[in-house]
Structures are given as structure tokens and as C-alpha cells.
Design an enzyme around this catalytic site. Structure first.
Site, PDB file in Angstrom:
ATOM      1  N   CYS A   2      50.923  42.139 -28.338  1.00 31.54           N
ATOM      2  CA  CYS A   2      50.259  40.848 -28.452  1.00 31.54           C
ATOM      3  C   CYS A   2      50.224  40.435 -29.921  1.00 31.54           C
ATOM      4  O   CYS A   2      50.127  41.265 -30.808  1.00 31.54           O
ATOM      5  CB  CYS A   2      48.841  40.836 -27.917  1.00 31.54           C
ATOM      6  N   ARG A  27      56.103  40.807 -30.609  1.00 31.29           N
ATOM      7  CA  ARG A  27      54.988  41.686 -30.227  1.00 31.29           C
ATOM      8  C   ARG A  27      54.694  41.640 -28.727  1.00 31.29           C
ATOM      9  O   ARG A  27      53.933  42.460 -28.208  1.00 31.29           O
ATOM     10  CB  ARG A  27      53.729  41.285 -31.007  1.00 31.29           C
ATOM     11  N   TRP A  75      51.556  40.584 -24.434  1.00 32.11           N
ATOM     12  CA  TRP A  75      52.248  41.662 -23.708  1.00 32.11           C
ATOM     13  C   TRP A  75      51.203  42.203 -22.746  1.00 32.11           C
ATOM     14  O   TRP A  75      50.217  42.792 -23.156  1.00 32.11           O
ATOM     15  CB  TRP A  75      52.719  42.745 -24.675  1.00 32.11           C
ATOM     16  N   ASN A 101      44.134  41.031 -29.553  1.00 27.03           N
ATOM     17  CA  ASN A 101      45.209  42.015 -29.481  1.00 27.03           C
ATOM     18  C   ASN A 101      44.547  43.384 -29.453  1.00 27.03           C
ATOM     19  O   ASN A 101      43.783  43.716 -30.353  1.00 27.03           O
ATOM     20  CB  ASN A 101      46.115  41.874 -30.714  1.00 27.03           C
ATOM     21  N   GLY A 102      44.833  44.163 -28.426  1.00 27.18           N
ATOM     22  CA  GLY A 102      44.226  45.490 -28.317  1.00 27.18           C
ATOM     23  C   GLY A 102      43.735  45.724 -26.908  1.00 27.18           C
ATOM     24  O   GLY A 102      44.091  44.976 -25.984  1.00 27.18           O
ATOM     25  N   GLU A 485      70.109  57.987 -29.739  1.00 31.89           N
ATOM     26  CA  GLU A 485      69.808  56.622 -30.192  1.00 31.89           C
ATOM     27  C   GLU A 485      70.848  55.619 -29.679  1.00 31.89           C
ATOM     28  O   GLU A 485      70.507  54.521 -29.240  1.00 31.89           O
ATOM     29  CB  GLU A 485      69.719  56.612 -31.727  1.00 31.89           C
ATOM     30  N   LYS A 489      69.936  52.428 -27.235  1.00 36.80           N
ATOM     31  CA  LYS A 489      70.268  51.044 -27.572  1.00 36.80           C
ATOM     32  C   LYS A 489      70.922  50.344 -26.380  1.00 36.80           C
ATOM     33  O   LYS A 489      70.563  49.228 -26.015  1.00 36.80           O
ATOM     34  CB  LYS A 489      71.219  50.974 -28.779  1.00 36.80           C
ATOM     35  N   GLU A 492      68.310  49.861 -23.519  1.00 39.00           N
ATOM     36  CA  GLU A 492      67.184  48.931 -23.687  1.00 39.00           C
ATOM     37  C   GLU A 492      67.612  47.481 -23.826  1.00 39.00           C
ATOM     38  O   GLU A 492      66.876  46.592 -23.416  1.00 39.00           O
ATOM     39  CB  GLU A 492      66.256  49.355 -24.831  1.00 39.00           C
ATOM     40  N   HIS A 508      76.248  71.727 -17.170  1.00 41.26           N
ATOM     41  CA  HIS A 508      75.092  72.331 -16.504  1.00 41.26           C
ATOM     42  C   HIS A 508      74.347  71.313 -15.625  1.00 41.26           C
ATOM     43  O   HIS A 508      73.155  71.442 -15.412  1.00 41.26           O
ATOM     44  CB  HIS A 508      74.148  72.944 -17.533  1.00 41.26           C
ATOM     45  N   LYS A 608      57.789  45.287 -29.465  1.00 35.73           N
ATOM     46  CA  LYS A 608      58.194  46.018 -30.665  1.00 35.73           C
ATOM     47  C   LYS A 608      57.144  47.019 -31.127  1.00 35.73           C
ATOM     48  O   LYS A 608      57.475  48.115 -31.536  1.00 35.73           O
ATOM     49  CB  LYS A 608      58.509  45.042 -31.795  1.00 35.73           C
TER      50      LYS A 608
HETATM   51  C1  G6P Z   1      58.954  50.565 -29.378  1.00 40.44           C
HETATM   52  C2  G6P Z   1      60.158  49.912 -30.017  1.00 40.44           C
HETATM   53  C3  G6P Z   1      61.126  50.978 -30.527  1.00 40.44           C
HETATM   54  C4  G6P Z   1      60.419  51.928 -31.464  1.00 40.44           C
HETATM   55  C5  G6P Z   1      59.179  52.536 -30.815  1.00 40.44           C
HETATM   56  C6  G6P Z   1      58.325  53.271 -31.841  1.00 40.44           C
HETATM   57  O1  G6P Z   1      59.310  51.194 -28.197  1.00 40.44           O
HETATM   58  O2  G6P Z   1      60.814  49.066 -29.098  1.00 40.44           O
HETATM   59  O3  G6P Z   1      62.199  50.361 -31.206  1.00 40.44           O
HETATM   60  O4  G6P Z   1      61.300  52.942 -31.853  1.00 40.44           O
HETATM   61  O5  G6P Z   1      58.348  51.506 -30.268  1.00 40.44           O
HETATM   62  O6  G6P Z   1      57.821  52.322 -32.738  1.00 40.44           O
HETATM   63  P1  G6P Z   1      57.406  52.616 -34.216  1.00 40.44           P
HETATM   64  O7  G6P Z   1      56.961  51.287 -34.760  1.00 40.44           O
HETATM   65  O8  G6P Z   1      56.289  53.607 -34.166  1.00 40.44           O
HETATM   66  O9  G6P Z   1      58.600  53.150 -34.933  1.00 40.44           O
END
Ligand code: G6P
Length: 613
Positions: A2, A27, A75, A101-102, A485, A489, A492, A508, A608
């Protein structure tokens, strides 16, 4: 999660709020809403879905006039994404409006009490409870600030709140606990926001509010109070990055812009910390005596930051000869971790506000470990709470899927590894110099992964494979960690089922899922293990998989014997190689998502910064 924004001045508030919310949409983007003092009344507009829906509803803000207002992009946590659950929330009689927010953890108990006192509710949210609680105290005390103070005293959980009161048309109140909030000073106007980009167009002078802080402000004046409602002086900081950093600058998406910013971000993170061939970490206070006592290093993080931790294990163990355990913050915090004064906890977070990571940091501190945070957002909760912090100077990262923050976090791991290894004499001067030499040119080598020719090739492969249903990323040693990673990517942003496996582990279990048309991305940059990974590639090709390979230029001829589709990256020191390997994996995911018509910067269901457990 949020985003909130508030404006109080002489200009029309609604367009400023919409503009601010657009910068905060990363956010959360389930719904958006604003509340503006319009003709002496608190007028609310909100809409489910993207901000564009709200903007359309109120004609880009022109449909609501007034110079004081608050806004929110959501969110969803409590209650589905819907118009009624969208913020701002009004108290029952319409006297109080709140954006939040929270999460208010005791909202059900408070709600029951308020219901007993005769209040009625229309949404499922915890925020509506806050609005009604403030109104309850306001009706008793007739003072806006005191009512907020008393209501906030009842709240458990996390909150950044922007609050308006019908009887105070020239005042706004904001409070913060465990959710980010900044205050912005303008000329004859003032702002609040969850993050700097929302107000950077109007002011650079900001206060990062601390937990428990409350600010009561008009357009000309701001009074700050601490958790005990005592007046406090706050330090005004000047934001030194440019608004263009938070805009797309001609790129179609933030993600591809941020990928192209990686060389600059890497340079910005490394170059101030390498002087005369030595790593200089002025930012931290880890003495030689302390480092000699360390018996174990934990790297604690979530998401992509955790994958930096997985790479960190290879890099730190190889250079420092100390056991390293990467662990997900959500697991660490409840695992009764074995740690004490001989344990260093490296905490990694782009946002510096991820709830699990922050809680893990507190747990580590409680158990006596020293904490060293790697954070991108200046002044964030994790940066403030850690014993030491090293900032990644990546600049604002807006796309939900991280790219430049990831690569700069990795750069900080290299620096920490060299710093510790040098102090412990676990690295030879020759090896140290070889890594430093490569760090000095790492940005240029990353740029070589982003030439027009390289991008064209990636696009070509994206066209070949964008319609696959399943993908597997395989590699060995550091390549297996970078596969995690690369796979994330693709998953997501392109919504393709994708998994990452250490190449040797495939047989395995997961190999039973390989069939005609499965995509296998084989990363093979580690010289000693190249042939072994190629054997694994043969195994999947024999079962019908399409293979796309990533390796270094020196293996160009060899790899073609086994893999028809190949992307080559320049060579560097083996420990730094993941910084180059990740670039084609990021760009591949981007172009696949583009071809699949995905909403790249705002993937579904994600946000994010994740401030919930
Ligand atoms: C969310 C984001 C990711 C990020 C993760 C951890 O899931 O979409 O891209 O890696 O949070 O976030 P941080 O801000 O703690 O790196």
C-alpha cells in the site's frame, strides 16, 4: 505494501495525489482512492483496479476541487480488492477520513468494542476501525490531535496513517509505526508519502519519520511529536537523486530501464568503496578482533535478496573460509536459530521494510548476533535497526521484479567478502588483487551484456520460447544459485511455471517432468564443471527438451556441440561471473513477458515491498 500520499497547500490536491499515487503503484495496485476537502466537505472517490480507473472516474482529478487531500493505492490484506474495501475510509458519521499502510492486528477486538458502542461498519478492513476509533475519541475530546493520539495508543500492529478531520479543513495529521512514512516540506505547501518519488516533483526536503512519530501540519507549519506526544525536532534531509530516476525516461517499462541502468548502479555501488586497489568500507565498524571471533555467518532475506544470499554462500565461504548459511527470513524468525556473539547476520533487503526480514533482524539482535544490513532505501526500517548498514547505490527501483537492486546487492557481497578475507588473511594478495581488478571493470562488462546485438539475440530466443508451458533452469556451483533468480524472474513476470535445480540434482526427480517442448535454460560458466553440465544437457535433450544455454565467450565453440541456442557473456573472475550471467536471464524474462502481453512492471498478485508476513 500500500502507498499513501497527502497534500496540503494552495494547488489543486487531486491531480497531485494522483501523480503521487502513480509513483507509489509499485507498492500495490488492487485499488486506489483519494479524499479531498471540497467545498468544506470531505469528498471521497475510489475505484477497484489500477489507478487509471480512479483517474478516469474523476477526470484526472479535475472532477474534485480542493487544496487538501489524502490518497491511497492498495495491496489487499483485509477484505478482497473492491470499491468498498478501498481507502480512504471514513468514520461512520463522515467526520474522519483515513488512509493506511500496514496491518492493525487487534482490529477485530477494537471493532467489537466500537460495535458495542453503537458504531456500524461497511467494509471488512482494519482501517475503517481506525477511522471510527479516532472519531470515537474526537467526539469525547473535541481535539483532533488528542483524538488521534488516544486512538493510536490503542492500536497494535503496523501503520502509516494520513488523517483528515471535517472540522479542521487546514490541518492534516500523520503517524507512523513500522510502515514507512516521510514528510515533505514545500513552500506554502506540505506533503506526506510512503516513499520519496511520490513527492520529489515538488520538494527535496524531507523528514524520515521514526516509529511512534506523529506530525500535525498545515500548509505553513509542521509540529512533530514522539510516541509520548512530546514535541521533537526532526532532521531535515535533502534528497539528492533526480526525479528522472523515478520515471521511465523513454523506455516502455521500468524493468527494462532498470536493467539498462545496471552498469551505472554497479559503478555507483562499487567505485566509492574501492580506493588504490583496496576495499574501503567506511560505512561499517567490523573490527579485525570481532571478525576473528566469527564462527558462522547467516544471510537472511526474502525473494531475490535471498538468492543473493545463496550466491553469498559460495563467495564468502570460498574467500573467508567461514561457514555461511543463507536462510529465508520467514523461516529464520521462527526457527530458534542457533546464534550468539560469534555469529554475523547479514540481512539483505532492497526496500528495507520487508516484514519477515525486519523481524528476523530483531530476532538475530535479540539472540546477541551482530547484524550487517545491505539495503537500497535510505532511512528505511532495516537500515535504521541494523548494527551496520551498507547501502546499495542503485537509485529508486520501481519495477516490482528487482534487477539493478539484485546486482548491486551482489556487489556488496563481493566487497564484504574481500573485506573479511583480507582481515582474516584467508585470501592471497594475488587473488585479492585479481578480484579487485575485475570489480573495477565489472560495470563495463555488464554493459557488454546489454549491447543492441546482445539484446537482439535475446529477443530472438524469447520469440522461440515464449509459449512454453514449463521451464527448468539448471547449473552447478554459482550457476545453480543464479538459476534460482533467473527462474524466479521468468515465473513472476511471464507467468510461466519455472523451477531451478542444481544440474546434478535433476536425475533425482525433476527429470521425470522433462518432455517434448519443455524449456531447459542451462547456465554453464564454471570452467571445471562445464563438461558435467553439458552431460546433464544431453540427458534432457534426449528426452525432448529445448535447451537455451548461457556460458562465457571462451566456451563458445564447445557449447555449440551440445546446445544450439546460446548466449555468450564476457568472462570475469569466477566468483563475479553471476553478475554477468544474470543479465541475459533478466532480459530473457522481460522479452518473454512482453511477447506474452504481461503487465511487466506490475505482475499480478505481487507487490514490491512486502510488509505483511
Ligand atoms: C518482493 C519483491 C522481490 C523482493 C522481495 C524481498 O517479493 O517482489 O523482488 O526480492 O520482496 O524484498 P526486499 O525489499 O526485502 O529485498
Amino acid at each position: 505494501m500500500c502507498g499513501i500520499v497527502g497534500y496540503l497547500g494552495n494547488r489543486q490536491a487531486a491531480p497531485i495525489l494522483l501523480d503521487g499515487l502513480a509513483k507509489l503503484e509499485y507498492r500495490g495496485y488492487d485499488s486506489a482512492g483519494i479524499c479531498v476537502f471540497s467545498d468544506g466537505k470531505l469528498k471521497v472517490a475510489k475505484a477497484k483496479g489500477r489507478l487509471a480507473n480512479l483517474s478516469g472516474l474523476i477526470d484526472g482529478g479535475r472532477a474534485i476541487s480542493g487544496t487538501v487531500g489524502i490518497g491511497h493505492t492498495r495491496w489487499a490484506t483485509h477484505g478482497a480488492p473492491s470499491d468498498v474495501n478501498s481507502h480512504p475510509h471514513m468514520a461512520e458519521s463522515g467526520k474522519i477520513a483515513v488512509v493506511h499502510n500496514g496491518i492493525i492486528e487487534n482490529y477485530l477486538k477494537l471493532k467489537e468494542e466500537l460495535v458495542r458502542k453503537g458504531k456500524t461498519f461497511c467494509s471488512e478492513t482494519d482501517t475503517e476501525v481506525v477511522a471510527n476509533l479516532i472519531e470515537y475519541y474526537y467526539d469525547r475530546e473535541k481535539d483532533f490531535a488528542e483524538a488521534v493520539r488516544d486512538a493510536v495508543g490503542q492500536l497494535e500492529g503496523s501503520y502509516a496513517l494520513g488523517i483528515l478531520c471535517q472540522d479542521y479543513p487546514d490541518t492534516m495529521i500523520a503517524v507512523k509505526k513500522e510502515s514507512p512514512l516521510i514528510f515533505g516540506f514545500g513552500e506554502g505547501e506540505n506533503f506526506i508519502a510512503s516513499d520519496v518519488p511520490a513527492i520529489l516533483r515538488y520538494t527535496r526536503r524531507v523528514v524520515y519519520l521514526d516509529d511512534g512519530d506523529m506530525v500535525v501540519f498545515t500548509k505553513d507549519e509542521a509540529k512533530f511529536y514522539d510516541a509520548f506526544f512530546d514535541p521533537v525536532e526532526k532532521k531535515i534531509e535533502t534528497v539528492d537523486w533526480d526525479i528522472s530516476a523515478a520515471e521511465k525516461g523513454g523506455y516502455p517499462h521500468f524493468m527494462i530501464k532498470e536493467i539498462h541502468e545496471e552498469p551505472k548502479a554497479i559503478r555507483g555501488t562499487l567505485s566509492p568503496r574501492i580506493r588504490d586497489g583496496r576495499v574501503v568500507l567506511d560505512d561499517i565498524e567490523l573490527s579485525k578482533e570481532y571478525l576473528e571471533k566469527i564462527r558462522r555467518i547467516y544471510i537472511v532475506a526474502c525473494g531475490s535478496s535471498y538468492y543473493v544470499g545463496c550466491l553469498g554462500k559460495y563467495i564468502l565461504e570460498k574467500t573467508c573460509r567461514i561457514p555461511v548459511e543463507p536462510i529465508l527470513a520467514s523461516e529464520f524468525r521462527y526457527s530458534e536459530p542457533v546464534l550468539g556473539e560469534d555469529t554475523l547476520c547479514i540481512i539483505i533487503s532492497q526496500s528495507g521494510e520487508t516484514a519477515d526480514t525486519k523481524a528476523a533482524l530483531e530476532e538475530a539482535k535479540k539472540r546477541g548476533a551482530r547484524t550487517l544490513a545491505i539495503v537500497n532505501v535510505v532511512g528505511s526500517a532495516i537500515a535504521k535497526a541494523a548494527d551496520d548498514v551498507i547501502y546499495t547505490w542503485a537509485g529508486p527501483e520501481i519495477a516490482v521484479a528487482t534487477t539493478k537492486a539484485f546486482t548491486t546487492q551482489l556487489c556488496v557481497i563481493y566487497l564484504i567478502a574481500l573485506y573479511i578475507a583480507d582481515n582474516l588473511n584467508t585470501i592471497s594478495p594475488k587473488e585479492y588483487a585479481a578480484i579487485v581488478d575485475e570489480l573495477m571493470v565489472l560495470d563495463q562488462k555488464v554493459a557488454l551484456c546489454l549491447t543492441a546485438e546482445k539484446i537482439e539475440k535475446i529477443r530472438y530466443y524469447a520469440e522461440q520460447y515464449f509459449s512454453v508451458r514449463d521451464a527448468f533452469f539448471i547449473g552447478r556451483n554459482v550457476d545453480s544459485a543464479i538459476c534460482l533468480e533467473g527462474s524466479l524472474k521468468l515465473k513472476e513476470i511471464a507467468y510461466i511455471h519455472s523451477e531451478a535445480y542444481a544440474a546434478g540434482e535433476l536425475k533425482h526427480g525433476p527429470i521425470s517432468l522433462i518432455e517434448e517442448g519443455t524449456l531447459v535454460v542451462a547456465v554453464a560458466t564454471v570452467d571445471q564443471l562445464f563438461d558435467k553440465t553439458m552431460s546433464n544437457v544431453k540427458e534432457v535433450r534426449a528426452r525432448g527438451a529445448d535447451v537455451f544455454g548461457v556460458t562465457t565467450e571462451k566456451h563458445a565453440e564447445e557449447i555449440k556441440k551440445t546446445v544450439p541456442s546460446v548466449i555468450l557473456v564476457p568472462e570475469t573472475h569466477p566468483l563475479l561471473q553471476p553478475s554477468l550471467t544474470i543479465i541475459p536471464l533478466q532480459t530473457f524474462a522481460y522479452y518473454v513477458a512482453l511477447l506474452r502481453g504481461c503487465d511487466i512492471d506490475k505482475p499480478k498478485n505481487l507487490a514490491k515491498s512486502v510488509t505483511v508476513e
